[in-house]
Structure formats: structure tokens, C-alpha cells
Write a protein that holds these residues in place. Sequence first.
Motif, short mmCIF file in Angstrom:
data_model
loop_
_atom_site.label_atom_id
_atom_site.label_comp_id
_atom_site.label_asym_id
_atom_site.label_seq_id
_atom_site.Cartn_x
_atom_site.Cartn_y
_atom_site.Cartn_z
N GLU A 299 0.83 -1.21 0.00
CA GLU A 299 0.00 0.00 0.00
C GLU A 299 0.86 1.26 0.00
N VAL A 300 1.92 1.26 0.81
CA VAL A 300 2.80 2.42 0.88
C VAL A 300 3.53 2.63 -0.44
N ARG A 301 4.01 1.53 -1.06
CA ARG A 301 4.68 1.67 -2.36
C ARG A 301 3.76 2.28 -3.40
N ALA A 302 2.50 1.85 -3.40
CA ALA A 302 1.54 2.42 -4.36
C ALA A 302 1.31 3.90 -4.10
N GLN A 303 1.21 4.28 -2.83
CA GLN A 303 1.01 5.69 -2.50
C GLN A 303 2.22 6.54 -2.90
N LEU A 304 3.43 6.01 -2.67
CA LEU A 304 4.63 6.76 -3.02
C LEU A 304 4.75 6.95 -4.53
N PRO A 316 -0.68 9.17 9.60
CA PRO A 316 -1.34 9.33 10.90
C PRO A 316 -2.72 8.72 10.99
N TRP A 317 -3.32 8.35 9.84
CA TRP A 317 -4.73 7.95 9.87
C TRP A 317 -4.97 6.51 9.46
N ASN A 318 -4.01 5.87 8.78
CA ASN A 318 -4.32 4.54 8.25
C ASN A 318 -3.76 3.38 9.08
N GLY A 319 -3.02 3.68 10.13
CA GLY A 319 -2.53 2.62 11.00
C GLY A 319 -1.23 1.97 10.54
N ILE A 320 -0.72 2.32 9.40
CA ILE A 320 0.54 1.76 8.93
C ILE A 320 1.68 2.44 9.68
N PRO A 321 2.61 1.67 10.27
CA PRO A 321 3.69 2.28 11.05
C PRO A 321 4.55 3.24 10.23
N PHE A 322 5.07 4.23 10.92
CA PHE A 322 5.90 5.25 10.28
C PHE A 322 7.15 4.63 9.66
N LYS A 323 7.70 3.58 10.29
CA LYS A 323 8.92 2.98 9.78
C LYS A 323 8.72 2.35 8.40
N VAL A 324 7.49 1.91 8.11
CA VAL A 324 7.21 1.35 6.79
C VAL A 324 7.32 2.44 5.73
N TYR A 325 6.76 3.61 6.02
CA TYR A 325 6.86 4.73 5.08
C TYR A 325 8.32 5.14 4.89
N ALA A 326 9.07 5.23 5.98
CA ALA A 326 10.46 5.66 5.88
C ALA A 326 11.28 4.67 5.04
N ALA A 327 11.13 3.38 5.31
CA ALA A 327 11.89 2.38 4.58
C ALA A 327 11.51 2.34 3.10
N GLU A 328 10.21 2.36 2.83
CA GLU A 328 9.77 2.30 1.42
C GLU A 328 10.13 3.58 0.67
N ALA A 329 10.16 4.72 1.37
CA ALA A 329 10.59 5.96 0.72
C ALA A 329 12.06 5.87 0.33
N GLY A 330 12.88 5.22 1.18
CA GLY A 330 14.29 5.03 0.83
C GLY A 330 14.45 4.13 -0.37
N GLY A 337 15.02 15.98 1.12
CA GLY A 337 14.33 17.22 1.47
C GLY A 337 12.82 17.11 1.38
N ASP A 338 12.35 16.48 0.31
CA ASP A 338 10.90 16.29 0.16
C ASP A 338 10.36 15.41 1.29
N TRP A 339 11.10 14.35 1.60
CA TRP A 339 10.65 13.45 2.67
C TRP A 339 10.57 14.18 4.01
N LEU A 340 11.61 14.94 4.31
CA LEU A 340 11.67 15.62 5.60
C LEU A 340 10.52 16.62 5.74
N ALA A 341 10.21 17.35 4.67
CA ALA A 341 9.11 18.32 4.74
C ALA A 341 7.77 17.63 4.96
N GLY A 342 7.53 16.56 4.19
CA GLY A 342 6.27 15.85 4.35
C GLY A 342 6.14 15.15 5.68
N ALA A 343 7.23 14.53 6.13
CA ALA A 343 7.19 13.81 7.41
C ALA A 343 7.03 14.76 8.58
#
Length: 395
Positions: A299-304, A316-330, A337-343
Motif C-alpha cells: 500500500e505504501v509503495r503504491a502511495q509513493l 497518521p490515519w491509516n494505521g501503517i507504522p511510520f517505519k514502513v513509510y520511511a523504509a519504502e521511501a528510501g 528534502g521532500d521526505w523531511l518536509a512531508g514527514a
Amino acid sequence: MPSGAVRAPAPSRTHSLLRRALWWGVLTLTGGVERRGRLPRGGCVVVANHSSHADTAALLAGLDARHTPAIGAAADYWFASPWRSRICRRLAAGFPVRRKGGGLDDLLSMSDELRAGRAVVLFPEGTRGGGEVGSFHRGSLLLAERAGVPVVPVGIAGTDRLLPKHGRLRSALVRIRIGDPLPAGVTPGEARDAVAALHRRTNAESLRDSVVRRRVAAVAASRWGLLLGFGWAAAEALSWPLMPELLLAVACVAAPRAALRLSLAALAGSLAGSLLALQLAASGVQLPAPLTTERMRAEVRAQLVAEGAGAVRHQPWNGIPFKVYAAEAGRSDVPVGDWLAGAATARGTRTVAVGLGFAAFGMLMRRWRRLYPEYLVLLAGGFAAGLSVIVLSWR
């Protein structure tokens, strides 16, 4: 009505209810308010000790709206300008009492209001005193005698800590104890002694607390609390399965004043940990991610792919841990810079709101601090149940 006297605003139970709700809410947020005892039916003159401007708010919050209480206020202070007069009348149902010449006439003008069932609240010391209750003026007793209503003593404790004379507002529990009506013909000294006894008794009552809460609060308010908040959040952004909001729920309820500092420390830890997770994932390092599922990662890969770094706003709303977003963003090569602003926006909104929300809850529950261990048990059970539901829903 005596010449020159100014009658208090016409009583309205609706306005009294609104005033009581307003001041009850304010005092609840600043440490809590509790009342013991009740006023008798019908009109009465309430005499109370006076050590703080917060005494008026305490009595408006504690006395029943059916008595539509009116507060006697110093004419040379609260009615010295139009804006003060409006504030005093609208927010405190105040009426002016001259402290030099004509004050008795001002008081006696309330006789009809008392006979109609209204409560008139007076501070017979005439001004804010120190720790001990000062001598009483006779006007309140003459008013009660003229109207044929009882005099009711009230002791107020905690307002001198909440808003000290010439001091700043701070958090404190306010207690109000209403005594039995005094017998007819009571003297100013006897009325003063009755109020002083209630004040001493109320002031001596200690707020039952929990040893566990005190220890947690001591850590939360120290630099170790900030380091713990930072480290916990950073670890969660990398691999740790327990979100920092759980720590905030424990610490901010125990130490509400430290909530903002702890929330900002947790936010800083989340951002620092996510930057490290981003770089590790981009380098091909795969950290353990307990309590996550492949469906979450998909789900996170599709969103990214669809939204880039902005996809983190869903976290903050879907229950997916923050670490999943961070790892998949990497792994998706999202710019740092984009990641830091959004996060920062997504995590900041949630973390600070949660911290301040639990701080407000801690202030509301101040009088029940002794139940803090039971709160921790309920919190642990609720968190475990909620986490289980989230993980199962993403399988």
C-alpha cells in the motif's frame, strides 16, 4: 433601593448556567475544581475568604446556577472603566460595592434579590488577604438581617496557588467547602471564625496521589524524559514496534506541564530516525519490522508512486507504522528534502496533538491521580487491543 446604589443585573438562570460552565471548564483545565456541601434553598448571603482574583471564578463554578449568584466587587477597581465593568457584569454577575462611603447602601440594594431566592456572594475582608483570613466587615451580616435570609460561610483553598496576589497563573486544584448556615445575630468575628475554620480544614486536605505517577512525572519532567522520548521515537522510525504516542500517553498524563517538550522531543526523534531509515533502505539494508505486513508495504509503495513524499500524510490515519513509510521511501529514492518536509508536517500534527491531548486529560483527571496505576493497566490493554486490530486488518 437606597440612593446612589446600583442594582446587580437581573438574574437569569441560563446566564448563570453558562457562567458556571465557563468557569468550571477554565478551572478544570488549570488543575481542577471540587465542591463539598450545598447552599440551602432560597436566598442567602455567602461569605468567603479572599486571597485571589480566582476566588470569584471558583465560586461561580462551584455554586448552583439555580441560586443565580451575584458577586459583590470593589467599585473602585472592577467598575473603574467601562470595559472592566462589562467584563465583571457579564462574566461574574458582579455588582459594585464602594469601599469608601456608600458601600452599605450598595449592599442593602440587594435585599429584594435575596428575598426572591438569589445568592449574594461577598468577601467581607474587603480585599485580597494573605495566608490567614482577615477581619470581617459588618455589611454582609446587616444585608442578611435586612433581607431575612441566612448567612452561609464558605472556605476556598487553592486559589492562592492558582493565581497568587501579584503573581502569575499556574496549575492548582481549587477546593470549595460550603458550611452550614450561621445562626441569626452572628457577629463579624463569629462569621470570620467559621470561614477561617472551613478554609483551614479545606487547605489541610492533601490530594491523594500515586507513587508510580510521581516517579513517572519526575522522569518525564527531567532531561532523561526528553532523551527517552527522542530515543523511543527514533527507534520506532527504524524498527521498534511500539509507537511514541504510547510513551506520550504514559508521560503526559503524569506530567502535563512537560507535554509540549516531550512531544517535540518525540517528533525530533521520529524525523531523525526516519532519515536514518531512509538512507539505510536506499543502501539496501533491511531492518527488522515486527508487527508489519506485506500488504502495508504494498500500500505504501503504491502511495509513493502516486504522490511521492506527500504520501506520508496518510500515515497518521491509516494505521501503517511510520517505519514502513520511511523504509519504502528510501527504496523508492524519494528525495531527502521532500521526505523531511512531508514527514515533519504529518508526524508533527499527530505527535503534538496526541501529547497535548493526553496532557489535557491528565489535568482533567488531576483529582484522581491515585488511580494512575489503574489507568496504565487500561492503557496497556487498550493499546494491545488496538494494535492487534490494526495488524489483523492489514493482513
